[in-house]
Write a protein that holds these residues in place. Structure first.
Motif, mmCIF file in Angstrom:
data_model
loop_
_atom_site.group_PDB
_atom_site.id
_atom_site.type_symbol
_atom_site.label_atom_id
_atom_site.label_comp_id
_atom_site.label_asym_id
_atom_site.label_seq_id
_atom_site.Cartn_x
_atom_site.Cartn_y
_atom_site.Cartn_z
ATOM 1 N N TRP A 143 0.834 -1.219 0.000
ATOM 2 C CA TRP A 143 0.000 0.000 0.000
ATOM 3 C C TRP A 143 0.865 1.263 0.000
ATOM 4 C CZ3 TRP A 143 -0.892 3.095 4.666
ATOM 5 C CH2 TRP A 143 -1.756 4.174 4.444
ATOM 6 N N LEU A 144 1.912 1.251 0.828
ATOM 7 C CA LEU A 144 2.809 2.405 0.880
ATOM 8 C C LEU A 144 3.533 2.597 -0.449
ATOM 9 C CD1 LEU A 144 4.330 2.018 4.462
ATOM 10 C CD2 LEU A 144 2.764 3.817 3.667
ATOM 11 N N SER A 145 3.983 1.491 -1.031
ATOM 12 C CA SER A 145 4.643 1.577 -2.337
ATOM 13 C C SER A 145 3.687 2.091 -3.403
ATOM 14 C CB SER A 145 5.189 0.199 -2.737
ATOM 15 O OG SER A 145 6.108 -0.280 -1.783
ATOM 16 N N TRP A 146 2.451 1.658 -3.308
ATOM 17 C CA TRP A 146 1.403 2.081 -4.251
ATOM 18 C C TRP A 146 1.196 3.591 -4.172
ATOM 19 C CZ3 TRP A 146 -1.882 -1.526 -7.025
ATOM 20 C CH2 TRP A 146 -2.931 -0.935 -7.723
ATOM 21 N N LYS A 147 1.183 4.132 -2.952
ATOM 22 C CA LYS A 147 0.979 5.564 -2.753
ATOM 23 C C LYS A 147 2.132 6.383 -3.327
ATOM 24 C CE LYS A 147 -0.951 7.457 0.664
ATOM 25 N NZ LYS A 147 -1.302 8.029 1.987
ATOM 26 N N LEU A 148 3.322 5.833 -3.256
ATOM 27 C CA LEU A 148 4.489 6.558 -3.770
ATOM 28 C C LEU A 148 4.605 6.462 -5.283
ATOM 29 C CD1 LEU A 148 7.104 5.483 -1.066
ATOM 30 C CD2 LEU A 148 5.955 7.697 -1.270
ATOM 31 N N ALA A 149 3.979 5.440 -5.865
ATOM 32 C CA ALA A 149 4.026 5.256 -7.321
ATOM 33 C C ALA A 149 2.932 6.097 -7.987
ATOM 34 C CB ALA A 149 3.858 3.781 -7.659
ATOM 35 N N PHE A 170 0.270 5.775 -9.593
ATOM 36 C CA PHE A 170 -0.906 5.031 -10.033
ATOM 37 C C PHE A 170 -2.145 5.900 -9.873
ATOM 38 C CE2 PHE A 170 1.654 1.198 -8.545
ATOM 39 C CZ PHE A 170 2.063 0.873 -9.835
ATOM 40 N N ALA A 171 -2.960 5.917 -10.921
ATOM 41 C CA ALA A 171 -4.198 6.705 -10.843
ATOM 42 C C ALA A 171 -5.264 5.969 -10.043
ATOM 43 C CB ALA A 171 -4.709 7.000 -12.255
ATOM 44 N N ARG A 172 -5.201 4.647 -10.085
ATOM 45 C CA ARG A 172 -6.213 3.838 -9.402
ATOM 46 C C ARG A 172 -5.938 3.781 -7.895
ATOM 47 N NH1 ARG A 172 -7.682 -2.479 -10.845
ATOM 48 N NH2 ARG A 172 -9.448 -2.679 -9.396
ATOM 49 N N VAL A 173 -7.003 3.895 -7.121
ATOM 50 C CA VAL A 173 -6.891 3.834 -5.662
ATOM 51 C C VAL A 173 -6.584 2.399 -5.234
ATOM 52 C CG1 VAL A 173 -8.088 4.193 -3.469
ATOM 53 C CG2 VAL A 173 -8.473 5.760 -5.378
ATOM 54 N N PHE A 174 -5.672 2.262 -4.260
ATOM 55 C CA PHE A 174 -5.309 0.931 -3.774
ATOM 56 C C PHE A 174 -6.525 0.260 -3.129
ATOM 57 C CE2 PHE A 174 -3.651 -1.930 -0.446
ATOM 58 C CZ PHE A 174 -2.846 -2.751 -1.234
ATOM 59 N N PRO A 175 -6.842 -0.971 -3.522
ATOM 60 C CA PRO A 175 -8.027 -1.668 -2.989
ATOM 61 C C PRO A 175 -7.783 -2.224 -1.589
ATOM 62 C CG PRO A 175 -6.879 -3.090 -4.529
ATOM 63 C CD PRO A 175 -6.148 -1.780 -4.541
ATOM 64 N N ARG A 176 -7.792 -1.360 -0.571
ATOM 65 C CA ARG A 176 -7.407 -1.770 0.777
ATOM 66 C C ARG A 176 -8.359 -2.810 1.367
ATOM 67 N NH1 ARG A 176 -5.783 2.998 4.744
ATOM 68 N NH2 ARG A 176 -5.034 1.167 5.896
ATOM 69 N N VAL A 177 -9.660 -2.653 1.114
ATOM 70 C CA VAL A 177 -10.619 -3.599 1.674
ATOM 71 C C VAL A 177 -10.433 -4.987 1.068
ATOM 72 C CG1 VAL A 177 -13.058 -4.171 1.901
ATOM 73 C CG2 VAL A 177 -12.294 -1.802 2.203
ATOM 74 N N ALA A 178 -10.318 -5.031 -0.253
ATOM 75 C CA ALA A 178 -10.104 -6.316 -0.921
ATOM 76 C C ALA A 178 -8.786 -6.939 -0.492
ATOM 77 C CB ALA A 178 -10.127 -6.121 -2.441
#
Length: 400
Positions: free
Chosen positions: A90-96, A98-106
């Motif tokens: 998730w942290l790596s996703w935020k730094l990259a 990416f336009a798509r929101v990280f699917p935290r619930v899934a």
């Protein structure tokens, strides 16, 4: 329960709550109930002891209760690591970018399912009857007359309210089927008072070996009241080697079986491990196999002219990755073969499970069968089938 364990239980519960439950769009009451469940599971040992009495890591409760609670605790343990991996992604996703929101619930749902599944498999893997691991080992001083001698090792049985008589009976039958020359029990055979465990430990009396059944005490023997257990083991036909040895003579040749006590002995007013005393008056020319429950004193034992040390205690680390942490507390040893000076050290991953952490992932338990081989000074060993036929018309093997 030590304050450090309470602190760790609270910290892990808080992290799992914040990572798994806090982000979910569910009623606050459900979240609080989830937090309460995490705290209860994290304090499993303390709660079960209060309910059943007995030792902290071996309460006297029905086996079904112990297995179910163990599965919950293993799930709690694994969930921490799976959630940590999820949060790193998730942290790596935020730094990259990416336009798509990280699917935290899934991702949290996947983490929970993965932890539950791994825990189910790991608990089953810990409780099953172990396979036999056959190992050939060459001892430089082993006389040729003893080449092929077999030694069966059962380590860390932890007979308890969780590891009951039927499971011990199955292990005994599997060991006897090997027709070993010697059977060794390398400590932590039991958990609990003799009055509680007498029925479950009884199958050990059926162990059969040509030259006898021997054992060395582990730390859990002392926790469980070794004075009473020493008498019980004698009744079961098991010879305890407490800083002592026995000389086995076969085919006109000798081998020494020795054992030392555990470090925990001193805390209970007994003599600590003393390899010098264990080998006092042992024939100097005979090879020595030493049982030392913990592997950490291997260098000292190697200096005492021991040929092979057999240890346990670590349970092999129980989980791949986690095993490296366990090794730090055991002289760098956790399982398998090690060369320590001129001595061979084998650290068994254990034959059963420990009620305090009944989980095995990537580290299976085993009944170990050692086949002893003498050092061959002259001759040629042929591995290739064609060469063997060409040289002496036989199978691959020793050609003298």
């Amino acid at each position: 329960m030590p304050f450090a364990l309470l602190l760790a239980a609270g910290a892990l519960s808080a992290y799992e709550f914040l990572s798994l439950l806090a982000p979910l769009a569910i009623p606050r009451g459900v979240k609080l109930a989830g937090l309460a469940l995490l705290l209860l599971v994290s304090l499993r040992g303390l709660i079960l002891q209060k309910l059943g009495g007995g030792m902290f890591f071996s309460p006297e409760l029905p086996q079904s209760v112990l297995v179910f609670s163990s599965w919950l605790y293993s799930t709690f343990f694994l969930l921490f690591f799976v959630l940590a991996a999820k949060d790193l992604i998730w942290l790596s996703w935020k730094l990259a970018p990416f336009a798509r929101v990280f699917p935290r619930v899934a991702a949290s749902a996947v983490a929970l399912v993965l932890a539950v599944t791994l825990s189910l498999y790991g608990t089953w893997n810990a409780m099953r009857v172990p396979e036999v691991k056959r190992l050939e080992v060459t001892l430089d001083r082993l006389p040729k007359a003893l080449d092929g001698m077999t030694v069966a090792l059962l380590a860390d049985l932890h007979v308890s309210a969780m590891n009951k008589a039927p499971l011990i009976e199955a292990i005994v039958e599997k060991t006897n089927a090997l027709s070993p020359d010697v059977v060794l029990l390398n400590g932590d055979m039991i958990d609990g008072a003799a009055s509680n465990r007498e029925r479950d430990v009884y199958p050990l009396r059926r162990l059969v070996a040509v030259h006898g059944v021997y054992a060395a005490a582990g730390n859990h023997e002392y926790y469980s009241g070794y004075g009473e257990w020493a008498k019980k083991f004698k009744e079961l036909g098991i010879t305890m080697l407490d800083n002592s040895h026995r000389v086995i003579t076969a085919n006109g040749a000798q081998i020494v079986l020795a054992g030392v006590t555990d470090e925990a002995a001193e805390k209970f007013g007994a003599q600590g491990p003393d390899v010098t005393l264990a080998l006092k008056e042992a024939p100097r020319s005979a090879p020595v196999i030493l049982m030392a429950h913990r592997p950490s004193a291997a260098a000292k034992n190697a200096a005492a002219d021991v040929d092979m040390q057999l240890s346990g205690h670590t349970h092999g680390g129980m989980v791949l990755g986690f095993d490296r942490l366990i090794a730090l507390f055991n002289g760098g040893f956790v399982r398998g073969w090690h060369q320590v000076g001129g001595m061979k050290l084998y650290v068994s991953p254990g034959t059963l499970l420990w009620n305090g952490f009944a989980l095995r992932l990537g580290v299976p338990s085993e009944i170990t069968l050692f086949v002893l081989r003498s050092k061959i000074k002259f001759g040629l060993y042929i591995k290739d089938q064609a060469s063997a036929r060409l040289l002496h018309g036989g199978r691959p093997g020793l050609f003298i």
